[in-house]
Design a protein around this motif. Structure first.
Motif, PDB file in Angstrom:
ATOM      1  N   ARG A  44     -26.797 -54.028  32.837  1.00 40.84           N
ATOM      2  CA  ARG A  44     -27.951 -53.514  33.575  1.00 40.84           C
ATOM      3  C   ARG A  44     -28.076 -54.211  34.928  1.00 40.84           C
ATOM      4  O   ARG A  44     -28.271 -53.562  35.957  1.00 40.84           O
ATOM      5  CB  ARG A  44     -29.228 -53.710  32.751  1.00 40.84           C
ATOM      6  CG  ARG A  44     -30.464 -53.111  33.406  1.00 40.84           C
ATOM      7  CD  ARG A  44     -31.718 -53.306  32.580  1.00 40.84           C
ATOM      8  NE  ARG A  44     -32.055 -54.713  32.447  1.00 40.84           N
ATOM      9  CZ  ARG A  44     -32.084 -55.390  31.287  1.00 40.84           C
ATOM     10  NH1 ARG A  44     -31.800 -54.789  30.162  1.00 40.84           N
ATOM     11  NH2 ARG A  44     -32.397 -56.662  31.263  1.00 40.84           N
ATOM     12  N   GLU A  45     -27.930 -55.546  34.943  1.00 39.43           N
ATOM     13  CA  GLU A  45     -28.046 -56.279  36.202  1.00 39.43           C
ATOM     14  C   GLU A  45     -26.911 -55.902  37.161  1.00 39.43           C
ATOM     15  O   GLU A  45     -27.123 -55.792  38.371  1.00 39.43           O
ATOM     16  CB  GLU A  45     -28.044 -57.781  35.936  1.00 39.43           C
ATOM     17  CG  GLU A  45     -29.316 -58.262  35.275  1.00 39.43           C
ATOM     18  CD  GLU A  45     -29.245 -59.727  34.859  1.00 39.43           C
ATOM     19  OE1 GLU A  45     -28.173 -60.355  35.009  1.00 39.43           O
ATOM     20  OE2 GLU A  45     -30.270 -60.232  34.366  1.00 39.43           O
ATOM     21  N   GLY A  46     -25.724 -55.681  36.623  1.00 34.96           N
ATOM     22  CA  GLY A  46     -24.600 -55.284  37.464  1.00 34.96           C
ATOM     23  C   GLY A  46     -24.823 -53.921  38.091  1.00 34.96           C
ATOM     24  O   GLY A  46     -24.556 -53.727  39.280  1.00 34.96           O
ATOM     25  N   SER A  47     -25.325 -52.980  37.309  1.00 34.66           N
ATOM     26  CA  SER A  47     -25.562 -51.644  37.866  1.00 34.66           C
ATOM     27  C   SER A  47     -26.714 -51.672  38.865  1.00 34.66           C
ATOM     28  O   SER A  47     -26.677 -50.962  39.872  1.00 34.66           O
ATOM     29  CB  SER A  47     -25.841 -50.633  36.750  1.00 34.66           C
ATOM     30  OG  SER A  47     -27.014 -50.959  36.057  1.00 34.66           O
ATOM     31  N   GLU A  48     -27.731 -52.503  38.624  1.00 40.10           N
ATOM     32  CA  GLU A  48     -28.828 -52.630  39.589  1.00 40.10           C
ATOM     33  C   GLU A  48     -28.311 -53.200  40.903  1.00 40.10           C
ATOM     34  O   GLU A  48     -28.706 -52.756  41.974  1.00 40.10           O
ATOM     35  CB  GLU A  48     -29.936 -53.516  39.026  1.00 40.10           C
ATOM     36  CG  GLU A  48     -30.754 -52.871  37.928  1.00 40.10           C
ATOM     37  CD  GLU A  48     -31.731 -53.840  37.261  1.00 40.10           C
ATOM     38  OE1 GLU A  48     -31.718 -55.047  37.601  1.00 40.10           O
ATOM     39  OE2 GLU A  48     -32.484 -53.384  36.391  1.00 40.10           O
ATOM     40  N   GLU A  49     -27.398 -54.181  40.816  1.00 39.02           N
ATOM     41  CA  GLU A  49     -26.857 -54.777  42.037  1.00 39.02           C
ATOM     42  C   GLU A  49     -26.011 -53.762  42.801  1.00 39.02           C
ATOM     43  O   GLU A  49     -26.059 -53.698  44.024  1.00 39.02           O
ATOM     44  CB  GLU A  49     -26.004 -55.999  41.687  1.00 39.02           C
ATOM     45  CG  GLU A  49     -25.426 -56.645  42.906  1.00 39.02           C
ATOM     46  CD  GLU A  49     -25.394 -58.143  42.807  1.00 39.02           C
ATOM     47  OE1 GLU A  49     -24.660 -58.728  43.603  1.00 39.02           O
ATOM     48  OE2 GLU A  49     -26.088 -58.711  41.968  1.00 39.02           O
ATOM     49  N   ILE A  50     -25.250 -52.960  42.085  1.00 40.81           N
ATOM     50  CA  ILE A  50     -24.440 -51.928  42.742  1.00 40.81           C
ATOM     51  C   ILE A  50     -25.338 -50.910  43.430  1.00 40.81           C
ATOM     52  O   ILE A  50     -25.095 -50.525  44.576  1.00 40.81           O
ATOM     53  CB  ILE A  50     -23.512 -51.239  41.713  1.00 40.81           C
ATOM     54  CG1 ILE A  50     -22.421 -52.217  41.291  1.00 40.81           C
ATOM     55  CG2 ILE A  50     -22.904 -49.971  42.291  1.00 40.81           C
ATOM     56  CD1 ILE A  50     -21.579 -51.728  40.134  1.00 40.81           C
ATOM     57  N   GLU A  51     -26.406 -50.475  42.746  1.00 43.55           N
ATOM     58  CA  GLU A  51     -27.341 -49.521  43.348  1.00 43.55           C
ATOM     59  C   GLU A  51     -28.018 -50.115  44.574  1.00 43.55           C
ATOM     60  O   GLU A  51     -28.178 -49.446  45.592  1.00 43.55           O
ATOM     61  CB  GLU A  51     -28.388 -49.089  42.323  1.00 43.55           C
ATOM     62  CG  GLU A  51     -27.848 -48.198  41.236  1.00 43.55           C
ATOM     63  CD  GLU A  51     -28.880 -47.911  40.162  1.00 43.55           C
ATOM     64  OE1 GLU A  51     -30.061 -48.296  40.322  1.00 43.55           O
ATOM     65  OE2 GLU A  51     -28.501 -47.294  39.157  1.00 43.55           O
ATOM     66  N   LYS A  52     -28.411 -51.384  44.489  1.00 49.42           N
ATOM     67  CA  LYS A  52     -29.059 -52.050  45.617  1.00 49.42           C
ATOM     68  C   LYS A  52     -28.105 -52.134  46.800  1.00 49.42           C
ATOM     69  O   LYS A  52     -28.476 -51.840  47.937  1.00 49.42           O
ATOM     70  CB  LYS A  52     -29.508 -53.451  45.203  1.00 49.42           C
ATOM     71  CG  LYS A  52     -30.187 -54.220  46.295  1.00 49.42           C
ATOM     72  CD  LYS A  52     -30.574 -55.608  45.824  1.00 49.42           C
ATOM     73  CE  LYS A  52     -31.113 -56.441  46.961  1.00 49.42           C
ATOM     74  NZ  LYS A  52     -31.365 -57.825  46.564  1.00 49.42           N
ATOM     75  N   SER A  53     -26.865 -52.504  46.541  1.00 48.59           N
ATOM     76  CA  SER A  53     -25.871 -52.606  47.602  1.00 48.59           C
ATOM     77  C   SER A  53     -25.614 -51.242  48.241  1.00 48.59           C
ATOM     78  O   SER A  53     -25.513 -51.132  49.460  1.00 48.59           O
ATOM     79  CB  SER A  53     -24.570 -53.168  47.035  1.00 48.59           C
ATOM     80  OG  SER A  53     -23.566 -53.170  48.009  1.00 48.59           O
ATOM     81  N   ALA A  54     -25.524 -50.219  47.410  1.00 48.65           N
ATOM     82  CA  ALA A  54     -25.282 -48.869  47.939  1.00 48.65           C
ATOM     83  C   ALA A  54     -26.459 -48.393  48.780  1.00 48.65           C
ATOM     84  O   ALA A  54     -26.266 -47.776  49.832  1.00 48.65           O
ATOM     85  CB  ALA A  54     -25.026 -47.901  46.789  1.00 48.65           C
TER      86      ALA A  54
END
Length: 69
Positions: A44-54
């Motif tokens: 979950r934290e990894g996908s949140e970081e990817i979404e934030k970066s995008a």
């Protein structure tokens, strides 16, 4: 592929219970649950970081430096 019958699964469970004991199995299942929880949190934290970066990359479209127009 061959599926195990309910009798085979019960026999395996009894053998595991005899080998490890009820307390050890409960402890292992607790650790297994903690591992699953930690894995889900990491995903979950990894996908949140990817979404934030995008989303940060999508907003910042201005070029660096001075305009040469």
């Amino acid at each position: 592929m061959h599926m195990a019958s309910p009798i085979q699964l019960l026999l395996i469970a009894v053998v595991i219970l005899v080998l490890f004991g009820r307390g050890k199995i409960a402890s292992m299942m607790g650790e297994f649950g903690k591992g699953i929880t930690a894995f889900k949190r990491g995903v979950r934290e990894g996908s949140e970081e990817i979404e934030k970066s995008a989303s940060e990359q999508a907003r910042d479209v201005t070029p660096d430096g001075k305009d040469k127009a």
